[in-house]
Each structure stands twice: as structure tokens, then as C-alpha cells.
Write a protein that holds these residues in place. Structure first.
Motif, PDB file in Angstrom:
ATOM      1  N   ILE A  40      -7.038   8.682   3.055  1.00  0.00           N
ATOM      2  CA  ILE A  40      -7.806   7.611   3.682  1.00  0.00           C
ATOM      3  C   ILE A  40      -7.694   6.377   2.791  1.00  0.00           C
ATOM      4  CG2 ILE A  40     -10.101   6.836   4.396  1.00  0.00           C
ATOM      5  CD1 ILE A  40     -10.781   9.830   4.858  1.00  0.00           C
ATOM      6  N   MET A  85     -10.121   4.433  11.968  1.00  0.00           N
ATOM      7  CA  MET A  85     -11.316   5.265  11.804  1.00  0.00           C
ATOM      8  C   MET A  85     -12.545   4.431  12.141  1.00  0.00           C
ATOM      9  SD  MET A  85     -10.273   7.294   8.303  1.00  0.00           S
ATOM     10  CE  MET A  85     -11.455   8.615   8.506  1.00  0.00           C
ATOM     11  N   HIS A 139     -10.844  12.169  19.161  1.00  0.00           N
ATOM     12  CA  HIS A 139     -11.511  11.808  17.903  1.00  0.00           C
ATOM     13  C   HIS A 139     -11.744  13.058  17.068  1.00  0.00           C
ATOM     14  CE1 HIS A 139     -13.370   7.745  19.357  1.00  0.00           C
ATOM     15  NE2 HIS A 139     -12.086   7.845  19.620  1.00  0.00           N
ATOM     16  N   THR A 166     -17.381   9.929   9.941  1.00  0.00           N
ATOM     17  CA  THR A 166     -16.413   8.969  10.463  1.00  0.00           C
ATOM     18  C   THR A 166     -15.411   9.691  11.349  1.00  0.00           C
ATOM     19  OG1 THR A 166     -16.651   7.712   8.405  1.00  0.00           O
ATOM     20  CG2 THR A 166     -14.762   7.164   9.781  1.00  0.00           C
ATOM     21  N   VAL A 203     -11.677   9.939  13.080  1.00  0.00           N
ATOM     22  CA  VAL A 203     -10.291   9.502  13.134  1.00  0.00           C
ATOM     23  C   VAL A 203      -9.989   9.298  14.609  1.00  0.00           C
ATOM     24  CG1 VAL A 203      -7.886  10.069  12.632  1.00  0.00           C
ATOM     25  CG2 VAL A 203      -9.704  10.861  11.085  1.00  0.00           C
TER      26      VAL A 203
END
Length: 145
Positions: A37, A78, A88, A103, A105
């Protein structure tokens, strides 16, 4: 790259000198790796595109990411907006991934970006999470049998 994007990416004097000396394009702090990330500078965005500095998951393979002659990488955006969608993948915050909130993706928002947009590595997701992302990407791209 658009002229707008070129105008907003002003290299530092050190980068300009190094670029002149080596005749090489400026590079990000380090090569991204699949499953990491990174904070990405999305600006300038257009219309409904993301803007500002926000996290994204690197989905490009490591060979492409490590290539000095290939200045691009592929990412999935994200978001903390909670939506129960099959595209998601929810990632829980942890020390390993560097997230502070749950969160998603967003596997329907896959983009190719210049590595120069990568600002800071936050961390990486687990192999189980990456497997779930792979499944959602296949679903999004209609690659499931």
C-alpha cells in the motif's frame, strides 16, 4: 502523459542535476512491490477521479515494478467509504499495512500511473488479502470461468 501532468511535476534541483548527469528519468524512493500500500498523489484528477494524496494497492507484478526502463505501475484505488460490493476487498488496519481505518480495495478502479506519483510506502497486505483482491480483480475484468 498530458501537458497538465507534466506541468505539475516539477523536479527538484537535485533531481534535475542527477537526471542531466545520468540521462535517466527521476525515480521514486524505492521500487514498489505487488501487495504493498502506497500513498499516491492523484492530482490533478478529472471529473470523478480521485484527487489529493490517498492510498492505493500495487497490483503490478514485481518484475515490471523493478524495471528501471518501465516508469509505470498498476494500482487499485482504496477508500474508507464502506460499501458491500463484490468488487471491494475490506482490509483491516494493522501495523503491517500502515492503515489507520478499515479500507476497501476498489478492484473496479484499476489504473496505470507513473511511479513518480508514489509518495510513501505504508506497508503491505497479507497473502490471504491479496488472494481475495486477485479474485475481485478477475470478477471485475470478467476473467472468471
Amino acid at each position: 502523459m498530458s501537458s497538465e501532468a507534466r506541468q505539475t511535476q516539477q523536479p527538484s534541483p537535485q533531481q534535475t542535476t542527477r537526471q542531466r548527469e545520468t540521462n535517466a528519468p527521476p525515480s521514486p524512493p524505492s521500487s514498489p512491490r505487488r501487495g504493498e500500500i502506497w500513498d499516491v498523489n492523484w492530482s490533478p484528477g478529472r471529473g470523478a477521479e480521485q484527487q489529493g494524496i490517498r492510498p492505493a494497492l500495487i497490483i503490478q507484478n514485481d518484475r515490471g515494478n523493478a524495471s528501471l526502463s518501465y516508469p509505470l505501475t498498476i494500482v487499485a484505488s482504496m477508500s474508507r467509504t464502506e460499501r458491500e460490493l463484490p468488487l471491494h476487498v475490506r482490509i483491516a488496519p494493522s501495523e503491517e499495512n500502515g492503515l489507520t481505518d478499515f479500507t476497501d480495495v476498489k478492484c473496479e478502479q484499476v489504473m496505470t500511473i507513473e511511479k513518480s506519483r508514489l509518495m510513501r510506502r505504508r506497508g503491505g497486505i497479507t497473502s490471504d488479502e491479496l488472494s481475495r483482491v486477485d479474485t475481485a480483480l478477475k470478477l471485475s475484468l470478467n476473467l472468471l470461468p
